[in-house]
Design a protein around this motif. Structure first.
Motif, PDB file in Angstrom:
ATOM      1  N   ILE A  67      46.968  37.901  43.088  1.00 50.52           N
ATOM      2  CA  ILE A  67      46.292  37.989  41.536  1.00 50.52           C
ATOM      3  C   ILE A  67      47.034  37.481  40.602  1.00 50.52           C
ATOM      4  CG2 ILE A  67      45.497  40.056  40.425  1.00 50.52           C
ATOM      5  CD1 ILE A  67      45.197  41.478  42.968  1.00 50.52           C
ATOM      6  N   SER A  68      46.669  36.581  39.707  1.00 44.99           N
ATOM      7  CA  SER A  68      47.463  35.818  38.665  1.00 44.99           C
ATOM      8  C   SER A  68      46.773  35.635  37.449  1.00 44.99           C
ATOM      9  CB  SER A  68      47.863  34.631  39.308  1.00 44.99           C
ATOM     10  OG  SER A  68      48.400  33.588  38.447  1.00 44.99           O
ATOM     11  N   GLY A  69      47.396  35.427  36.293  1.00 43.10           N
ATOM     12  CA  GLY A  69      46.982  35.147  35.290  1.00 43.10           C
ATOM     13  C   GLY A  69      46.463  33.730  35.103  1.00 43.10           C
ATOM     14  N   ARG A  70      46.744  32.944  35.975  1.00 47.20           N
ATOM     15  CA  ARG A  70      46.272  31.540  36.182  1.00 47.20           C
ATOM     16  C   ARG A  70      44.884  31.341  36.370  1.00 47.20           C
ATOM     17  NH1 ARG A  70      50.091  27.177  37.688  1.00 47.20           N
ATOM     18  NH2 ARG A  70      52.446  28.137  37.677  1.00 47.20           N
ATOM     19  N   HIS A  85      42.580  35.916  49.829  1.00 46.48           N
ATOM     20  CA  HIS A  85      41.662  36.275  48.476  1.00 46.48           C
ATOM     21  C   HIS A  85      42.539  35.480  47.385  1.00 46.48           C
ATOM     22  CE1 HIS A  85      39.847  39.313  51.078  1.00 46.48           C
ATOM     23  NE2 HIS A  85      38.811  39.301  50.136  1.00 46.48           N
ATOM     24  N   LEU A  86      41.612  35.060  46.416  1.00 46.11           N
ATOM     25  CA  LEU A  86      42.370  34.565  45.176  1.00 46.11           C
ATOM     26  C   LEU A  86      41.757  35.388  43.855  1.00 46.11           C
ATOM     27  CD1 LEU A  86      42.556  30.762  45.614  1.00 46.11           C
ATOM     28  CD2 LEU A  86      44.493  32.482  45.944  1.00 46.11           C
ATOM     29  N   ALA A  87      42.563  35.720  42.919  1.00 47.90           N
ATOM     30  CA  ALA A  87      41.920  36.564  41.890  1.00 47.90           C
ATOM     31  C   ALA A  87      42.761  35.763  40.519  1.00 47.90           C
ATOM     32  CB  ALA A  87      41.983  37.844  41.720  1.00 47.90           C
ATOM     33  N   THR A  97      37.279  35.678  50.819  1.00 50.48           N
ATOM     34  CA  THR A  97      38.022  34.956  51.989  1.00 50.48           C
ATOM     35  C   THR A  97      37.179  33.555  52.525  1.00 50.48           C
ATOM     36  OG1 THR A  97      37.149  36.371  53.573  1.00 50.48           O
ATOM     37  CG2 THR A  97      39.574  36.664  52.640  1.00 50.48           C
ATOM     38  N   GLY A  98      35.766  33.967  52.341  1.00 50.89           N
ATOM     39  CA  GLY A  98      34.778  32.707  52.820  1.00 50.89           C
ATOM     40  C   GLY A  98      34.587  31.786  51.807  1.00 50.89           C
ATOM     41  N   GLY A  99      35.203  31.732  50.533  1.00 54.10           N
ATOM     42  CA  GLY A  99      35.090  30.881  49.639  1.00 54.10           C
ATOM     43  C   GLY A  99      34.123  31.203  48.418  1.00 54.10           C
TER      44      GLY A  99
END
Length: 258
Positions: A67-70, A85-87, A97-99
C-alpha cells in the motif's frame, strides 16, 4: 493514542506471524520495503526482495499487499509479481491478486484540480534545483529532498499560500512527509485500504508495516493484529512495535519466507 512503540526484532516478529494460521501482511513501499532514495525513480527493489515477496504471496494462508502513495501503474512496474495485492495513490487504486483493478475513490473533477495545483507548484519551484513535482492523477507530491533547506522553506510557504484557495474549495488536504509535501482528497488514506483488505480477509491476522505520516492512518485502522513502525529513532506512533530500518524489514520477511 500515540506513544513510542517498543523496539522489536525481526526474529520475534517473524516467529509471531508464522504462528498465525492466516496472515494478512500489508506493507508500505518507500522507507519500508526499500530505503528512501534521493529521487523516487532510484528506489527500486532488488531481485532478492522480489523473490521473497513472490514466495510469501504464493504461500498458503498468507495474503501480501503493498500500500503506497505511488501510482498503481508505478507499483505494477516495480513489483510485477503473481498473487500480490497492490494499492496505489494512498489506497485509492487497488489491484487484486488476479489483476483486476478499480478505484475506491472517484471524482471526475479531481484530476483537473490536481493539474491546477501542479501548475502552481511548478511556478513556485521555477528553475530552482533539488525539487521534484509529481502529478499522480488523484494526488500531488512536491519533493524537496535535494533542495537547499532555506530555499525549500520559501518555496513550500509560497506553494501552500497559493494552493490554499484551490484546496479549500475542493476538499483537498495537505500531508507533510519525509522531505515531501502531498495534497490528496479528504477521505482518501491508506487506512481505507487497510479496512477494505481486513474486511475481505476477515479472520486473518492483520499486520501493517510503514514508516511515514501517511502510514499512521493505516496503523489506526487496525482493530487487532499489529502495526509496525519503521524508524531509526523512537517517536510517538499508533503502531505497536518498531523496526529500525528497511534492512530489518527485509530480514523479517526472509525469516517468514523460510
Amino acid at each position: 493514542m500515540y506513544k513510542e512503540p517498543p523496539l522489536a526484532t525481526p526474529e520475534n516478529l517473524a516467529a509471531w506471524m508464522a504462528a498465525a494460521s492466516r496472515l494478512l501482511l500489508m506493507l508500505d513501499y518507500d522507507g519500508t520495503l526499500v530505503p528512501i532514495a534521493p529521487t523516487p525513480d532510484l528506489a527500486r527493489p532488488d531481485p532478492e526482495l522480489l523473490a521473497i515477496l513472490q514466495k510469501l504471496s504464493l504461500s498458503p494462508g498468507r495474503v501480501v499487499a503493498v500500500i503506497s502513495g505511488r501510482k498503481l501503474a508505478e507499483l505494477q512496474k516495480l513489483l510485477p509479481l503473481t498473487g500480490l495485492h497492490l494499492a496505489g495513490s494512498h489506497g485509492a487504486e487497488i489491484q487484486e491478486t488476479g489483476g483486476k483493478t478499480y478505484r475506491l475513490f472517484e471524482n471526475r473533477k479531481l484530476e483537473e484540480n490536481i493539474s491546477s495545483l501542479e501548475r502552481v507548484a511548478r511556478e513556485c519551484v521555477a528553475n530552482s534545483r533539488g525539487f521534484l513535482v509529481e502529478n499522480k492523477g488523484i494526488s500531488l507530491a512536491l519533493h524537496y529532498r535535494q533542495a537547499d533547506p532555506e530555499l525549500a522553506r520559501q518555496v513550500l510557504d509560497s506553494f501552500i499560500k497559493r494552493a490554499a484557495p484551490i484546496m479549500g474549495k475542493n476538499r483537498l488536504e495537505l500531508l507533510p512527509g519525509k522531505k515531501v509535501l502531498e495534497i490528496r482528497p479528504r477521505g482518501v488514506s491508506k487506512g481505507k485500504a487497510v479496512q477494505y483488505l481486513c474486511r475481505k480477509y476477515a479472520g486473518a491476522l492483520p499486520v501493517y508495516i510503514g514508516d511515514d505520516r501517511t502510514d499512521e492512518d493505516a496503523f489506526m485502522a487496525l482493530r487487532e493484529g499489529c502495526g509496525i513502525l519503521v524508524s531509526s529513532q523512537p517517536r510517538p506512533s499508533a503502531a505497536t512495535a518498531r523496526l529500525p530500518s528497511p534492512r530489518e524489514v527485509y530480514k523479517m520477511l526472509l525469516l517468514l519466507a523460510l
